[in-house]
Each structure stands twice: as C-alpha cells, then as structure tokens.
Write a protein that holds these residues in place. Structure first.
Motif, PDB file in Angstrom:
ATOM      1  N   VAL A   1       0.844  -1.204   0.000  1.00 56.46           N
ATOM      2  CA  VAL A   1       0.000   0.000   0.000  1.00 56.46           C
ATOM      3  C   VAL A   1       0.880   1.256   0.000  1.00 56.46           C
ATOM      4  O   VAL A   1       0.620   2.214  -0.738  1.00 56.46           O
ATOM      5  CB  VAL A   1      -0.964   0.000   1.206  1.00 56.46           C
ATOM      6  N   GLN A   2       1.947   1.211   0.790  1.00 48.94           N
ATOM      7  CA  GLN A   2       2.827   2.391   0.826  1.00 48.94           C
ATOM      8  C   GLN A   2       3.517   2.624  -0.514  1.00 48.94           C
ATOM      9  O   GLN A   2       3.661   3.762  -0.963  1.00 48.94           O
ATOM     10  CB  GLN A   2       3.845   2.245   1.948  1.00 48.94           C
ATOM     11  N   GLU A   3       3.917   1.523  -1.146  1.00 45.54           N
ATOM     12  CA  GLU A   3       4.551   1.668  -2.461  1.00 45.54           C
ATOM     13  C   GLU A   3       3.542   2.191  -3.487  1.00 45.54           C
ATOM     14  O   GLU A   3       3.873   3.041  -4.323  1.00 45.54           O
ATOM     15  CB  GLU A   3       5.118   0.320  -2.923  1.00 45.54           C
ATOM     16  N   LEU A   4       2.315   1.693  -3.402  1.00 46.23           N
ATOM     17  CA  LEU A   4       1.284   2.169  -4.340  1.00 46.23           C
ATOM     18  C   LEU A   4       1.051   3.670  -4.143  1.00 46.23           C
ATOM     19  O   LEU A   4       0.967   4.431  -5.113  1.00 46.23           O
ATOM     20  CB  LEU A   4      -0.022   1.389  -4.148  1.00 46.23           C
ATOM     21  N   GLU A   5       0.955   4.103  -2.887  1.00 46.83           N
ATOM     22  CA  GLU A   5       0.758   5.539  -2.632  1.00 46.83           C
ATOM     23  C   GLU A   5       1.901   6.367  -3.222  1.00 46.83           C
ATOM     24  O   GLU A   5       1.670   7.400  -3.864  1.00 46.83           O
ATOM     25  CB  GLU A   5       0.652   5.811  -1.120  1.00 46.83           C
ATOM     26  N   ASP A   6       3.130   5.897  -3.012  1.00 45.22           N
ATOM     27  CA  ASP A   6       4.290   6.639  -3.545  1.00 45.22           C
ATOM     28  C   ASP A   6       4.232   6.724  -5.067  1.00 45.22           C
ATOM     29  O   ASP A   6       4.464   7.777  -5.656  1.00 45.22           O
ATOM     30  CB  ASP A   6       5.599   5.963  -3.128  1.00 45.22           C
ATOM     31  N   LYS A   7       3.920   5.596  -5.688  1.00 43.41           N
ATOM     32  CA  LYS A   7       3.885   5.570  -7.155  1.00 43.41           C
ATOM     33  C   LYS A   7       2.752   6.453  -7.689  1.00 43.41           C
ATOM     34  O   LYS A   7       2.914   7.119  -8.710  1.00 43.41           O
ATOM     35  CB  LYS A   7       3.724   4.133  -7.656  1.00 43.41           C
ATOM     36  N   LEU A   8       1.607   6.423  -7.004  1.00 44.34           N
ATOM     37  CA  LEU A   8       0.477   7.230  -7.463  1.00 44.34           C
ATOM     38  C   LEU A   8       0.758   8.724  -7.307  1.00 44.34           C
ATOM     39  O   LEU A   8       0.379   9.532  -8.144  1.00 44.34           O
ATOM     40  CB  LEU A   8      -0.801   6.849  -6.709  1.00 44.34           C
ATOM     41  N   LYS A   9       1.443   9.066  -6.208  1.00 48.55           N
ATOM     42  CA  LYS A   9       1.811  10.468  -5.986  1.00 48.55           C
ATOM     43  C   LYS A   9       2.600  10.999  -7.180  1.00 48.55           C
ATOM     44  O   LYS A   9       2.329  12.067  -7.707  1.00 48.55           O
ATOM     45  CB  LYS A   9       2.701  10.549  -4.733  1.00 48.55           C
ATOM     46  N   ASN A  10       3.558  10.196  -7.589  1.00 49.74           N
ATOM     47  CA  ASN A  10       4.390  10.538  -8.733  1.00 49.74           C
ATOM     48  C   ASN A  10       3.603  10.561 -10.029  1.00 49.74           C
ATOM     49  O   ASN A  10       3.667  11.502 -10.800  1.00 49.74           O
ATOM     50  CB  ASN A  10       5.465   9.444  -8.892  1.00 49.74           C
TER      51      ASN A  10
ATOM     52  N   GLU B   1       0.440  15.975  -4.024  1.00 44.23           N
ATOM     53  CA  GLU B   1       1.347  16.032  -2.883  1.00 44.23           C
ATOM     54  C   GLU B   1       0.935  15.064  -1.771  1.00 44.23           C
ATOM     55  O   GLU B   1       1.765  14.465  -1.116  1.00 44.23           O
ATOM     56  CB  GLU B   1       1.379  17.463  -2.340  1.00 44.23           C
ATOM     57  N   HIS B   2      -0.392  14.943  -1.585  1.00 45.85           N
ATOM     58  CA  HIS B   2      -0.891  14.093  -0.502  1.00 45.85           C
ATOM     59  C   HIS B   2      -1.879  13.078  -1.043  1.00 45.85           C
ATOM     60  O   HIS B   2      -2.776  13.424  -1.789  1.00 45.85           O
ATOM     61  CB  HIS B   2      -1.617  14.936   0.557  1.00 45.85           C
TER      62      HIS B   2
ATOM     63  N   MET C   1      -2.974  -5.397  -6.330  1.00 47.08           N
ATOM     64  CA  MET C   1      -3.711  -5.238  -7.591  1.00 47.08           C
ATOM     65  C   MET C   1      -3.370  -3.888  -8.220  1.00 47.08           C
ATOM     66  O   MET C   1      -3.113  -3.799  -9.425  1.00 47.08           O
ATOM     67  CB  MET C   1      -5.218  -5.367  -7.342  1.00 47.08           C
ATOM     68  N   GLY C   2      -3.340  -2.858  -7.400  1.00 46.62           N
ATOM     69  CA  GLY C   2      -3.003  -1.523  -7.913  1.00 46.62           C
ATOM     70  C   GLY C   2      -1.610  -1.500  -8.529  1.00 46.62           C
ATOM     71  O   GLY C   2      -1.410  -0.957  -9.630  1.00 46.62           O
ATOM     72  N   LEU C   3      -0.653  -2.112  -7.857  1.00 46.26           N
ATOM     73  CA  LEU C   3       0.723  -2.139  -8.380  1.00 46.26           C
ATOM     74  C   LEU C   3       0.808  -2.954  -9.663  1.00 46.26           C
ATOM     75  O   LEU C   3       1.651  -2.682 -10.529  1.00 46.26           O
ATOM     76  CB  LEU C   3       1.677  -2.724  -7.319  1.00 46.26           C
ATOM     77  N   ALA C   4      -0.055  -3.959  -9.794  1.00 47.71           N
ATOM     78  CA  ALA C   4      -0.040  -4.785 -11.008  1.00 47.71           C
ATOM     79  C   ALA C   4      -0.729  -4.079 -12.181  1.00 47.71           C
ATOM     80  O   ALA C   4      -0.348  -4.275 -13.330  1.00 47.71           O
ATOM     81  CB  ALA C   4      -0.719  -6.130 -10.726  1.00 47.71           C
TER      82      ALA C   4
END
Ligand SMILES: *Cc1c(COP(=O)(O)O)cnc(C)c1O
Length: 353
Positions: A35-44, A49-50, A232-235
């Motif tokens: 989940v944390q990785e997905l949030e980081d990737k989505l931010k980018n 910003e949040h 699923m989001g990361l995939a």
C-alpha cells in the motif's frame, strides 16, 4: 455479452509475484509495504502532494465530511452516483441540490449562490464522467461565503485540468478504484487534500484515530486499503498507458461512427486532458433511449443508464425538482467502453444505434 465496462485484469503471474511480497512478510493489512509503495507511485504518477489509499471510494467522502467538521446543509449535484448524496445524509447533513449545466452535466455554478443559506457549510460536487466542474468559479463562491469544497472525483483517475491533476482542486478530492473504474484495485479508493494538516486529519480518521498503538488522536473509522488491494493496484498501474491508449481508440471510433443527428455528446470543459472514462450519449427522449437499449440488449450488449435516477428523487429525500438533471438522467446512456473492445463489436454497436 458486451457490458458497459470490463475490468482490466493484469497477467495473473505478475499479480502473484507482487502478492508474494505480502506472503513473505506475512502481512496483509495495516499499511504494509505494498500500500505504501502504491501511494508513492500514485503520488508521482498523478502529480499530487498528498494521498491516502482507502478501501473504497465512498468512505473517503464520509471521512472528508467528518474531517472538515461539516454540519447543516451541503450544496451538491443531483447528477452523480448515489454515493455522493448518500454520504452527506449518512454523516447527518442535508443535501441541497443545485441543478446541472445542460452541456457539461456538472453542477451549474451560476445557480449555487441562490442556494446558500446561513446553514450551508460546504459544496460537494462531482466531476461527472471525469469532466471537471467549473473549479475556478466554485472556489470564488466558496471563499466569499466561507464554505469548504469537496470534489467527488471518483471518475477522474488521470484527468488533468489546466496542467495539473484535477485532484489538486478543492479542499479535499476523493477517487474510487472500484473494479468498474479506469484504474482499479478491485475495491479501493483514495483521499487527496490541499494541505499537510488536512492530510494528517484524514489519515487519523481513516485508521480509527490511532496515534501509535496506545494513543488516539481523535475519532476515526476503518478505511484502510489492504495489501491484496495494493498488490492489484501495483499490477495494474504499469498498464495505464496502454489502457488509456486503447480506450481513446474506442472513443475515437464512436466519435466517427455514431450518427449525431439524433443523439448528442457531453461537452468537456476547456483545459481538460480527459481520461476517456465513459462514453455517455444523450437521446432526445427517454422513449428513444429505451428503444435503443432494448435493441442492444437483444444482442447481449448491455449499456448502463448512468446516472439514473436524478439524486433529488431518491426515496429518502424530499428534494426539490431539478428539471435539467431529471431530463438528462432520463435520456442518457453510457455505451460499452473498455480495453479490449473489438472493432467488429464497435461497428455492430454503432450500426444498432
Ligand atoms: C464509483 C463511485 C463512487 C463510489 O466508489 P466506490 O469505490 O464504489 O465506493 C462515488 N462517487 C461516484 C461518482 C462514483 O461513480
């Protein structure tokens, strides 16, 4: 059968490879690495910003209303999915409908001020079908009357307006990552906010109010995204470019091959880079819509009447009549639109219409 949408499924091996990381850690929720990785990737990816990933796209609306401490009346659109109205009622506030613009189908900003009373605390509007509201006008009205602004941006993954993510407008924006949406995590969603302080409040609210294991910052609920959803989001995320390209092809085909003497399209707001999330067509009458729908259904083609009914007509509300929204709701149909829809199928759909 051709449905209005078809969920994009990433190659199962790729999903499994990501899931393995959850297995290796024996960790399925409470904001794990996925989940944390997905949030980081989505931010980018989105240029925000949040972001707080959530378990669906409805709880974020409820949390937004709580976090902004809204009471009394909330001005909202009658043309949206039921969640934008039901969340207001669920949080103990009163939805006050303002009719929509007949071309954009978003809330008609010129009618908002007339609906403001001493009890009004906010405007909750939907960027319906990914088409932005008049965010500039709404910001001016909100500032003038000291109102908060929440955008239900459930349809807006990937939409930019005037060069930045549409999620960056308003005090809080919410998105849905439901399996029927452009980007999905099965069930899922997100909260986007304009400040670090607000983001903090939203964060506590979405996790029981926990401040560490033993302390509570305040009241909260559970809206956390799980690691299975995060996987699923990361995939799916690496396929977004392809998904958008393929959806655009479908939209271009409809644009070229539908006879627009009898139906019309919605108007996109200028300055928008759109995500091709839906293909709504507006018929001259409900009768014509029903004839076309029946003909399509006969051939196993299932468009959807997004959005019907107009939300002021919900059985638990005493809404005033909203002539434009009621008319549009009665004669709008969303055509099949998804990655993998074949040319032959598209030709057939257009010929039937
Ligand atoms: C899909 C949708 C929601 C709710 O999202 P869920 O993820 O299904 O909870 C809210 N608002 C609108 C406009 C939607 O289309």
């Amino acid at each position: 059968m051709i449905n209005v949408t078809k969920t994009f499924l990433p190659p199962q091996a790729e999903y499994n490879a990501i899931l393995k990381r959850a297995w290796d850690k024996n960790w399925l929720t409470n904001r794990g690495v996925l989940v944390q990785e997905l949030e980081d990737k989505l931010k980018n990816y989105l240029g925000v910003e949040h972001i707080i990933a959530t378990t669906n796209g409805t709880l974020p609306l409820q949390i937004a209303i709580k976090a902004l401490k809204l009471t009394g009346e909330i001005i909202t659109t009658p043309f949206s999915y039921v969640a934008s109205t039901s969340s207001i009622v669920w949080e103990g506030c009163t939805p006050v409908f303002v009719d929509i613009h007949p071309e954009y189908l978003t809330i008609d900003e010129t009618k908002i001020e007339a609906a403001i009373t001493t009890k009004t605390s906010a405007i909750l509007a939907t960027h319906v079908f990914g088409n932005p509201c008049n965010v500039e006008a709404i910001e001016i009205i909100a500032k003038k009357h000291h109102l908060k602004v929440i955008y239900d941006a459930a349809h807006c993954f990937g939409v930019t307006y005037k060069g930045q993510s549409i999620f960056n407008y308003g005090d809080i924006s919410t998105c849905s990552f439901h399996a029927t949406k452009v980007f999905h995590t099965g069930e899922g969603g997100a909260l986007f906010s304009s400040s670090a302080i607000l983001n903090d409040t939203l964060f506590y609210h979405h996790n029981f109010g926990h401040k560490g294991a033993l302390e509570f910052q305040g009241l909260g609920i559970n809206a956390k995204m799980s690691e299975l959803q995060g996987a699923m989001g990361l995939a799916v995320l690496p396929y977004m470019k392809t998904i958008f390209t393929e959806r655009k092809k479908v939209v271009d085909f409809y644009d070229k091959n539908i006879d627009f003497t009898k139906v019309r399209k919605i108007q996109l707001r200028e300055g928008t880079i759109w995500n091709n999330s839906y293909y709504p067509v507006i018929f001259e009458s409900e009768n014509q819509l029903l004839i076309v729908e029946k003909e399509l259904n006969k051939h196993q083609i299932i468009p959807r009447r997004y959005f019907y009914p107009s939300l002021n007509q919900l059985p638990y509300l005493k809404g005033r009549s909203m002539p434009i929204s009621e008319h549009i709701s009665s004669c709008i149909l969303c055509l099949p639109l998804y990655f993998g829809l074949k040319l032959k199928e598209l030709e057939f759909i257009c010929s039937l219409i």
